[in-house]
Design a protein around this motif. Structure first.
Motif, PDB file in Angstrom:
ATOM      1  N   GLU A 154       0.810  -1.222   0.000  1.00 34.90           N
ATOM      2  CA  GLU A 154       0.000   0.000   0.000  1.00 34.90           C
ATOM      3  C   GLU A 154       0.844   1.273   0.000  1.00 34.90           C
ATOM      4  N   SER A 155       1.943   1.282   0.741  1.00 26.75           N
ATOM      5  CA  SER A 155       2.729   2.503   0.931  1.00 26.75           C
ATOM      6  C   SER A 155       4.013   2.544   0.129  1.00 26.75           C
ATOM      7  N   GLY A 156       4.431   1.427  -0.416  1.00 25.90           N
ATOM      8  CA  GLY A 156       5.672   1.396  -1.175  1.00 25.90           C
ATOM      9  C   GLY A 156       6.882   1.190  -0.282  1.00 25.90           C
ATOM     10  N   VAL A 157       8.035   1.325  -0.889  1.00 27.02           N
ATOM     11  CA  VAL A 157       9.306   1.095  -0.194  1.00 27.02           C
ATOM     12  C   VAL A 157       9.512   2.158   0.887  1.00 27.02           C
ATOM     13  N   PRO A 158       9.769   1.726   2.121  1.00 27.77           N
ATOM     14  CA  PRO A 158       9.986   2.693   3.204  1.00 27.77           C
ATOM     15  C   PRO A 158      11.364   3.378   3.072  1.00 27.77           C
ATOM     16  N   ARG A 159      11.471   4.564   3.681  1.00 22.53           N
ATOM     17  CA  ARG A 159      12.771   5.287   3.669  1.00 22.53           C
ATOM     18  C   ARG A 159      13.847   4.481   4.387  1.00 22.53           C
ATOM     19  N   GLU A 160      13.486   3.890   5.487  1.00 24.16           N
ATOM     20  CA  GLU A 160      14.370   3.035   6.273  1.00 24.16           C
ATOM     21  C   GLU A 160      13.712   1.671   6.398  1.00 24.16           C
ATOM     22  N   PRO A 161      14.500   0.611   6.497  1.00 25.65           N
ATOM     23  CA  PRO A 161      13.878  -0.712   6.647  1.00 25.65           C
ATOM     24  C   PRO A 161      12.968  -0.768   7.866  1.00 25.65           C
ATOM     25  N   ARG A 162      11.810  -1.363   7.694  1.00 24.93           N
ATOM     26  CA  ARG A 162      10.867  -1.543   8.806  1.00 24.93           C
ATOM     27  C   ARG A 162      11.398  -2.642   9.726  1.00 24.93           C
ATOM     28  N   VAL A 163      11.367  -2.392  11.026  1.00 27.36           N
ATOM     29  CA  VAL A 163      11.856  -3.368  12.004  1.00 27.36           C
ATOM     30  C   VAL A 163      10.730  -4.328  12.352  1.00 27.36           C
ATOM     31  N   LEU A 164      11.018  -5.622  12.252  1.00 33.81           N
ATOM     32  CA  LEU A 164      10.049  -6.670  12.503  1.00 33.81           C
ATOM     33  C   LEU A 164      10.449  -7.503  13.709  1.00 33.81           C
ATOM     34  N   GLY A 165       9.447  -8.105  14.343  1.00 33.14           N
ATOM     35  CA  GLY A 165       9.700  -9.070  15.410  1.00 33.14           C
ATOM     36  C   GLY A 165       9.572 -10.479  14.857  1.00 33.14           C
TER      37      GLY A 165
END
Length: 166
Positions: A154-165
């Motif tokens: 929906e939002s496209g590539v983030p500026r910084e990698p999204r942190v996941l658990g």
């Protein structure tokens, strides 16, 4: 206290033109559960992350990614600590890169014996809706894969990698 021993891996979010995500099934021998995860694996000492990603894509699903192609964006970063998550390690670090491609029938270069040694039971294209609707013994990695996947679509590539658990 000694430093943590973490397994560093790269993974590819391989999306086709219809936004289907290619995942590899990993059969956990101790439980019989299949965990569906993005293709990828450990970064060897002699490799950089993108070289490892190219190798893993070729081995696991047969996707050849040329060196002159645009570098895939780094979209997610995952750190999971716990000795049971990766045998022989205190945890894992997974960096996910977005790879867009046309649909193809996945068939990597690993032999049947090598696939079995890595507990790879197969590969499958999944729609986001199929991931959300999946009920039963199978799991995804990350467990809530649908949420960050939907955000990415929906939002496209983030500026910084999204942190996941986990």
């Amino acid at each position: 206290m000694p430093p943590l021993k973490l397994r560093h891996s790269v993974r590819a979010l391989v999306l086709d033109d219809a936004d289907r995500l290619l995942l590899c099934g990993h059969l956990l021998p101790e439980t019989g559960t299949t965990v569906w995860a993005a293709p990828g694996g450990r970064v060897e000492r002699h490799e950089g992350p993108l070289s490892a990603l190219r190798r893993e894509l070729r081995e696991e699903v047969g996707l050849e990614w040329e060196r002159d192609r645009v570098e895939p964006p780094h979209v997610w970063h995952q750190e999971v600590l716990g000795p049971d998550y990766a045998p022989g390690y205190d945890g894992v670090v997974n960096d996910y890169f977005l790879v867009r491609t046309a649909w193809f029938a996945p068939r990597g270069t690993l032999s049947e014996e090598e696939r079995a040694a890595e507990h790879i039971s197969g590969a499958k294209w999944w729609t986001p809706e199929e991931i959300v609707a999946c009920r039963g013994p199978d799991l995804f990695s990350p467990r809530d894969l649908a949420t960050p996947l939907r955000a990415l679509l929906e939002s496209g590539v983030p500026r910084e990698p999204r942190v996941l658990g986990l």
